[in-house]
Design a protein around this motif. Structure first.
Motif, short mmCIF file in Angstrom:
data_model
loop_
_atom_site.label_atom_id
_atom_site.label_comp_id
_atom_site.label_asym_id
_atom_site.label_seq_id
_atom_site.Cartn_x
_atom_site.Cartn_y
_atom_site.Cartn_z
N ASP A 183 -7.52 6.53 -6.08
CA ASP A 183 -6.28 5.76 -6.10
C ASP A 183 -6.65 4.30 -6.39
OD1 ASP A 183 -4.16 4.06 -5.17
OD2 ASP A 183 -3.38 5.67 -3.92
N ALA A 184 -6.37 3.86 -7.62
CA ALA A 184 -6.82 2.52 -8.06
C ALA A 184 -6.24 1.41 -7.19
CB ALA A 184 -6.46 2.30 -9.52
N ASP A 185 -4.96 1.53 -6.82
CA ASP A 185 -4.35 0.46 -6.01
C ASP A 185 -4.97 0.43 -4.61
OD1 ASP A 185 -2.75 -0.28 -8.07
OD2 ASP A 185 -1.02 0.91 -7.41
N ARG A 187 -4.27 7.93 1.22
CA ARG A 187 -4.89 7.30 0.04
C ARG A 187 -6.34 6.94 0.41
NH1 ARG A 187 -0.85 2.64 -1.25
NH2 ARG A 187 -1.79 2.74 -3.33
N SER A 193 -8.30 -1.21 -4.76
CA SER A 193 -8.30 -2.68 -4.84
C SER A 193 -7.89 -3.31 -3.51
CB SER A 193 -7.48 -3.16 -6.04
OG SER A 193 -6.17 -3.29 -5.71
N VAL A 194 -7.04 -2.65 -2.73
CA VAL A 194 -6.70 -3.15 -1.38
C VAL A 194 -7.97 -3.17 -0.52
CG1 VAL A 194 -5.46 -2.59 0.77
CG2 VAL A 194 -4.28 -2.45 -1.43
#
Ligand SMILES: NC(=O)c1ccc[n+]([C@@H]2O[C@H](COP(=O)([O-])OP(=O)(O)OC[C@H]3O[C@@H](n4cnc5c(N)ncnc54)[C@H](OP(=O)(O)O)[C@@H]3O)[C@@H](O)[C@H]2O)c1
Length: 225
Positions: free
Chosen positions: A153-155, A119, A158-159
């Motif tokens: 990958d949006a998640d 990712r 944000s991580v």
């Protein structure tokens, strides 16, 4: 959250140091296995391992190696991981890579192609190691520097934004991997200290034709903050 770092050089040490100070558990690595990275790890107060071990260890794994090593990364262990790509392309160091040279893809897209299932998030490439060490500030501090972050990958993005924030910088959403050329070398924001609003505006105003000379940041690193 655990942080694996592939590499134990200048950027790995700076990121490792900030990450340990922020409370993360960190393992770094180099080409020489656990014993090769041990002395660097001891100075930071983190673990040492092989590249495969660091990739397995991290929930988030930072790639901090020369781009020329992109084919020898532990792709099996990196599948499914949030992978921070801070690599910059220097043809004299990395060899000429045609797709990058012609601007057909970003360094992150090249990496994502090489690391199926990873990712990939582009971040932390657009700051010198010296500035990374001295410009980190707590959230809300005056003169906190912005850091562009791009991913498909949006998640994962944000991580990494939260990681960047914990390291001492204001994350700025810079779109997907295909857009990350906006903060690669020879672009106006590359290694220049900007606040969040100016970073957003400058990224948006940067077109394919907008280039700056090599070393532009040396003379413009502080003017806009
Ligand atoms: N320095 C900066 O100011 C800066 C700023 C932004 C981005 N970057 C980018 O960050 C990356 C790292 O730069 P750096 O200055 O930290 O470089 P560096 O000081 O030369 O360190 C590179 C590290 O990568 C390790 N390495 C090389 N190939 C490897 C492999 N296949 N597997 C595991 N480890 C490997 C090296 O280990 P060995 O010692 O065992 O070879 C070394 O520990 C580069 O892509 C650079 O363009 C650098």
């Amino acid at each position: 959250m655990k942080i694996g770092i592939i590499g134990a050089g200048a950027m790995s040490r700076a990121i490792g140091k900030h990450a340990v100070a922020a409370g993360y558990s960190v393992m770094l690595s180099n080409t020489r296995g656990k014993s090769g990275a041990e002395s660097v790890a001891q100075t930071i107060g983190c673990l040492a391992g092989s590249a495969q071990e660091a990739a397995s260890y991290g929930d988030l794994v930072v790639l901090a190696v020369p781009l020329r090593a992109y084919r020898s990364l532990p792709s099996t262990e990196l599948a499914g991981k949030v992978v921070v790509d801070l690599l910059n392309y220097f043809p004299h160091r990395d060899g000429v890579i045609g797709t990058l040279q012609r601007g057909e893809m970003t360094t992150s897209e090249l990496l994502a192609q090489q690391l199926p299932g990873a990712r990939v998030v582009k971040a932390l490439n657009s700051i010198t190691v010296e500035d990374l060490l001295k410009d980190a500030r707590p959230a809300g501090a005056a003169e906190r520097r912005a850091m562009p972050v791009a991913s498909d990958d949006a998640d994962a993005k944000s991580v990494v934004c939260e990681f960047v924030n914990k390291l001492g910088f204001d994350p700025v959403d810079a779109g997907g991997l295909a857009e990350s050329w906006r903060f690669e070398r020879f672009r106006p924001v590359y290694c220049v200290a900007l606040d969040q609003d100016t970073m957003r505006a400058t990224l948006a105003a940067t077109s394919r034709e907008t280039t700056v000379p090599d070393g532009y940041w040396l003379y413009n690193r502080k003017v806009l903050l």
